[in-house]
Each structure stands twice: as structure tokens, then as C-alpha cells.
Design a protein around this motif. Structure first.
Motif, PDB file in Angstrom:
ATOM      1  N   LEU A  21      47.854  38.349  32.362  1.00  0.00           N
ATOM      2  CA  LEU A  21      48.610  38.434  33.610  1.00  0.00           C
ATOM      3  C   LEU A  21      50.082  38.577  33.261  1.00  0.00           C
ATOM      4  N   THR A  22      50.676  39.701  33.632  1.00  0.00           N
ATOM      5  CA  THR A  22      52.067  39.981  33.265  1.00  0.00           C
ATOM      6  C   THR A  22      53.023  39.913  34.456  1.00  0.00           C
ATOM      7  N   ASP A  23      52.505  39.849  35.656  1.00  0.00           N
ATOM      8  CA  ASP A  23      53.333  39.861  36.848  1.00  0.00           C
ATOM      9  C   ASP A  23      53.881  38.458  37.127  1.00  0.00           C
ATOM     10  N   GLU A  24      55.198  38.315  37.042  1.00  0.00           N
ATOM     11  CA  GLU A  24      55.836  37.003  37.190  1.00  0.00           C
ATOM     12  C   GLU A  24      55.620  36.404  38.585  1.00  0.00           C
ATOM     13  N   TYR A  25      55.665  37.231  39.613  1.00  0.00           N
ATOM     14  CA  TYR A  25      55.454  36.738  40.974  1.00  0.00           C
ATOM     15  C   TYR A  25      54.054  36.129  41.116  1.00  0.00           C
TER      16      TYR A  25
END
Length: 189
Positions: A165-169
């Protein structure tokens, strides 16, 4: 004198049986992002469960049913990640819940804190599947968190090629969900 907080045991169940599932990857991310005080175990045996059939209740439950039952009994809380199949939850997840709801103790799910998330490559994430799962879990007496809602839409843009998972949000939303789950368990303890 120092005191350590009890570490809550969270059983994480992915509704997807697919090897490269975004939902299973979401549960692995939860384990890495864990804000504590929790240990998160991703359960991998849903595909081993026989299809629910009331006739099979006449004898002792199958080994896979007993295994899932024992894991749920040992957990302080549950974390579900579901994809959306035909505007609802996948058959494997429904099958597991059907088996657990038929155990003499309802698999210990009555009153057990439960958090729900889900990922999908579509624009709506798993909104309809999460709604259906919430309804099923409430009907068997689970203590389902209403907020925060974590709907991972366009999942193929939020995970890298290795399933990270790379999406910070999305990471922040997942941490908020886990913190709320830990808080609910703590308040119920």
C-alpha cells in the motif's frame, strides 16, 4: 514501575481468495501500519471451508470449520476486508460467516468488535459489499464499527507491483480504523 497495555489479538479475514488480492494486501498493510496495542493475524483458510450445508451439522464440524472457530474465539476483535462481487460480498466470506453463525456459541461473534474495510479497482470501492457485510454481521450480534469508513477505490493505483500500500491517504484512513477498533475493544474489556 511501568505497566504495559494488553495487546489485543485481531483476526483479519479477507473475502478474496485471489493470490494477488488487494484486500489481502490491505490486511497485510494493516499489520505493518498497526498503531497498537494489537497483533494482527491474517487468516488464510477461508478457501478450505466446505460449502455450508445444514446436513453437515449432524456430525462434528470439519477441521477447517473448527480451525476458523478457534481463531475467532481467541481473537479480541475482527478486521474484515472485502471486495465487491455482484454488489455484495464474495461467496467465500458469506460461507465462513454462515458456518460461524451456526456454531453453538455463534463463534463468539456476539458482541465482538469488528471493523470493515475493502478495496476494489472500481470507482466506488467496495461500498455495496461493505454495506451488505455490515448488515450480515449486525444480524448475528457482532459489534460493528460504523466509522471510519475505509473504501479503497481504484485500488490498482494505491498498491505497487509488490502489493504494498503506497497511498498515504489510504494508509492514514487504515490507521484511524485500527485505532478505533483498539479503542472499542479497550472500552469493552
Amino acid at each position: 514501575m511501568t505497566t504495559s497495555a494488553k495487546e489485543f489479538r485481531i483476526l483479519a479475514l479477507s473475502g478474496s481468495l485471489r493470490a494477488d488480492s488487494y484486500n489481502t494486501a490491505l490486511l497485510r498493510a494493516a499489520g505493518k501500519l498497526n498503531p497498537g496495542p494489537m497483533s494482527i493475524q491474517v487468516y488464510s483458510g477461508l478457501g478450505d471451508l466446505p460449502l455450508y450445508n445444514q446436513d453437515l451439522e449432524q456430525g462434528p464440524p470439519a477441521a477447517a470449520v473448527r480451525d476458523l472457530h478457534e481463531h475467532i474465539l481467541q481473537a479480541d476483535g475482527l478486521l474484515f476486508a472485502t471486495p465487491e462481487h455482484n454488489a455484495s460480498i464474495p461467496a467465500a466470506l458469506k460461507n465462513a460467516i454462515d458456518w460461524m453463525s451456526r456454531m453453538p456459541d455463534g463463534a463468539g461473534m456476539t458482541g465482538k468488535p469488528v471493523a470493515i474495510t475493502g478495496a476494489s479497482p472500481g470507482a466506488l470501492g467496495s461500498v455495496r459489499a461493505q454495506l451488505a457485510l455490515r448488515q450480515i454481521l449486525v444480524s448475528i450480534g457482532a459489534d460493528v464499527l460504523a466509522k471510519p469508513e475505509v473504501l479503497v477505490f481504484r485500488a490498482h493505483e494505491r498498491f505497487d507491483a509488490d502489493g504494498m500500500l503506497t497511498d498515504e491517504y489510504t494508509q492514514n484512513l487504515l490507521v484511524d480504523l485500527l485505532a478505533e477498533l483498539a479503542g472499542r475493544i479497550g472500552r469493552n474489556a
